[in-house]
Design an enzyme around this catalytic site. Structure first.
Site, PDB file in Angstrom:
ATOM      1  N   GLU A   1      17.693  42.260 -29.942  1.00 10.32           N
ATOM      2  CA  GLU A   1      17.819  44.015 -30.274  1.00 10.32           C
ATOM      3  C   GLU A   1      18.821  44.266 -31.091  1.00 10.32           C
ATOM      4  O   GLU A   1      19.617  44.777 -30.267  1.00 10.32           O
ATOM      5  CB  GLU A   1      17.675  43.833 -28.863  1.00 10.32           C
ATOM      6  CG  GLU A   1      16.660  43.927 -27.737  1.00 10.32           C
ATOM      7  CD  GLU A   1      16.154  44.891 -26.807  1.00 10.32           C
ATOM      8  OE1 GLU A   1      14.550  44.706 -27.068  1.00 10.32           O
ATOM      9  OE2 GLU A   1      16.699  45.172 -26.299  1.00 10.32           O
TER      10      GLU A   1
ATOM     11  N   SER B   1      11.547  49.891 -31.155  1.00  7.54           N
ATOM     12  CA  SER B   1      10.225  49.813 -31.309  1.00  7.54           C
ATOM     13  C   SER B   1       9.334  49.155 -31.778  1.00  7.54           C
ATOM     14  O   SER B   1       8.545  49.424 -32.915  1.00  7.54           O
ATOM     15  CB  SER B   1      10.683  50.235 -32.382  1.00  7.54           C
ATOM     16  OG  SER B   1      11.679  51.944 -32.185  1.00  7.54           O
TER      17      SER B   1
ATOM     18  N   GLY C   1      14.544  52.732 -29.087  1.00 11.41           N
ATOM     19  CA  GLY C   1      14.161  54.013 -29.549  1.00 11.41           C
ATOM     20  C   GLY C   1      14.606  54.415 -30.219  1.00 11.41           C
ATOM     21  O   GLY C   1      14.428  56.215 -30.156  1.00 11.41           O
TER      22      GLY C   1
ATOM     23  N   LYS D   1      13.291  50.515 -18.509  1.00  9.72           N
ATOM     24  CA  LYS D   1      14.912  51.660 -18.147  1.00  9.72           C
ATOM     25  C   LYS D   1      14.302  52.127 -17.083  1.00  9.72           C
ATOM     26  O   LYS D   1      13.762  52.062 -16.300  1.00  9.72           O
ATOM     27  CB  LYS D   1      14.551  52.234 -19.237  1.00  9.72           C
ATOM     28  CG  LYS D   1      14.308  51.338 -20.870  1.00  9.72           C
ATOM     29  CD  LYS D   1      14.909  52.053 -22.108  1.00  9.72           C
ATOM     30  CE  LYS D   1      14.366  50.811 -23.310  1.00  9.72           C
ATOM     31  NZ  LYS D   1      15.322  51.661 -24.311  1.00  9.72           N
TER      32      LYS D   1
ATOM     33  N   GLU E   1      21.897  49.056 -23.509  1.00  5.93           N
ATOM     34  CA  GLU E   1      22.319  49.841 -23.422  1.00  5.93           C
ATOM     35  C   GLU E   1      23.255  49.985 -21.895  1.00  5.93           C
ATOM     36  O   GLU E   1      23.934  51.001 -21.518  1.00  5.93           O
ATOM     37  CB  GLU E   1      20.790  51.087 -22.711  1.00  5.93           C
ATOM     38  CG  GLU E   1      20.155  51.669 -23.688  1.00  5.93           C
ATOM     39  CD  GLU E   1      18.467  51.743 -22.946  1.00  5.93           C
ATOM     40  OE1 GLU E   1      18.053  51.867 -21.989  1.00  5.93           O
ATOM     41  OE2 GLU E   1      18.305  52.501 -24.092  1.00  5.93           O
TER      42      GLU E   1
ATOM     43  N   ASN F   1       9.800  46.372 -20.872  1.00  3.68           N
ATOM     44  CA  ASN F   1      11.380  47.231 -19.994  1.00  3.68           C
ATOM     45  C   ASN F   1      11.132  48.783 -19.757  1.00  3.68           C
ATOM     46  O   ASN F   1      11.798  49.476 -20.740  1.00  3.68           O
ATOM     47  CB  ASN F   1      12.790  46.621 -21.100  1.00  3.68           C
ATOM     48  CG  ASN F   1      13.831  47.720 -20.438  1.00  3.68           C
ATOM     49  OD1 ASN F   1      13.980  48.172 -19.598  1.00  3.68           O
ATOM     50  ND2 ASN F   1      15.144  47.779 -21.414  1.00  3.68           N
TER      51      ASN F   1
ATOM     52  N   HIS G   1      21.102  44.092 -21.280  1.00  2.00           N
ATOM     53  CA  HIS G   1      20.046  45.238 -22.308  1.00  2.00           C
ATOM     54  C   HIS G   1      21.789  46.205 -22.794  1.00  2.00           C
ATOM     55  O   HIS G   1      22.259  46.160 -22.604  1.00  2.00           O
ATOM     56  CB  HIS G   1      19.537  45.864 -21.359  1.00  2.00           C
ATOM     57  CG  HIS G   1      19.052  47.154 -22.350  1.00  2.00           C
ATOM     58  ND1 HIS G   1      19.141  48.280 -23.261  1.00  2.00           N
ATOM     59  CD2 HIS G   1      17.786  46.866 -22.977  1.00  2.00           C
ATOM     60  CE1 HIS G   1      18.679  48.291 -23.443  1.00  2.00           C
ATOM     61  NE2 HIS G   1      17.505  47.710 -24.122  1.00  2.00           N
TER      62      HIS G   1
END
Ligand code: PGA
Length: 248
Positions: free
Chosen positions: A164, A210, A170, A8, A94, A6, A92
């Site tokens: 996740e 991560s 991240g 992003k 985010e 991904n 996701h």
């Protein structure tokens, strides 16, 4: 096994072409893993062109549920499909946290994408405060249930769920492989209960947060983890290829 990168909001079209050429040159090393890259919309065409004729798939990072309409900023499964894009990430964290994605819109997107012929990687996961409040299991149950109810049984082979934990994205802080394995097991159990045993096995469960070349093996060793959704470490072709080749 499915390993997806991904990206992003990283990589311009020319940077994408460069990355994909490097990955294409390593295709022979990628074993019999399903490899997916998820560039930004503006780079999808370049990724599809450079990876044409390889087994590496290109997915979008989201997709709208309608095939067209007055939805500024969105793209549909039909539009992605015509480009040669074969799937999309949905919901996701985010998108959930920064762009108001809810369980409801996530479900609509999953349904629209699967009906539109795409594969889907749908993301679920608890935030740090939910985890600290002991709500992890309840949050995941709610998120998985919202997605499960819209999935047509015929499309299960095109659905992957990515667990996740938001606090591990991240941050360099991964979930303990044992905990991730346990949670993947709970998700599997929920799918078995609510679909039926055999169908519950068809959905692939990925871990994300991560993941890097050094820890991928520990996650993949867990029975119910069938792959990984990789963010930061997927931006470098060497690191991404090393994750895909975790068995060596
Ligand atoms: P990360 O991102 O690997 O950089 O933690 C994972 C993701 O957001 O899918």
């Amino acid at each position: 096994v499915l390993i997806a990168g991904n990206w992003k909001m990283f990589k311009t079209p020319s940077e994408t072409a460069e990355f994909c050429a490097a990955l294409r040159d390593r295709e022979a090393e990628l074993e019999d893993t399903d490899v997916v890259v998820c560039p930004p919309y503006t780079s999808l065409h370049h990724a599809v062109s450079v990876l044409a004729g390889t087994s590496i798939a290109v997915f979008g990072q989201s997709v709208h549920w309608a095939s067209e309409g007055p939805y500024t900023g969105e793209v549909s499964a039909t539009m992605l499909g015509e480009l040669g894009v074969t799937g999309a990430i949905v919901a996701h964290s985010e998108r959930r946290q920064l762009f108001a994605e809810t369980d409801e819109t996530a479900a609509l997107r999953v349904e629209g994408a699967l009906d539109g012929g795409l594969s889907v990687i749908a993301c679920v996961g608890e935030t740090e405060s939910e985890r600290e409040a002991g709500e992890t299991d309840a949050v995941l149950r709610r998120q998985v249930e919202a997605l499960r109810v819209v999935v047509d049984e015929d499309h299960l082979d095109r659905l992957a769920l990515a667990y996740e934990p938001v606090w591990a994205i991240g941050t360099g802080r991964t979930a303990l492989p044992d905990d991730a394995g346990l949670i993947a097991g709970l998700i599997r159990e929920q799918l078995r209960e609510t679909l039926n045993t055999e169908m519950g096995e068809q959905v692939r469960i990925l871990y994300g947060g991560s993941v890097n070349p050094g820890n991928i093996k520990d996650f993949m060793a867990k029975t119910n983890i069938d792959g990984a959704l990789v963010g930061g470490a997927s931006l470098d072709p060497d690191q991404f290829a090393a994750i895909v080749r975790y068995r060596i």
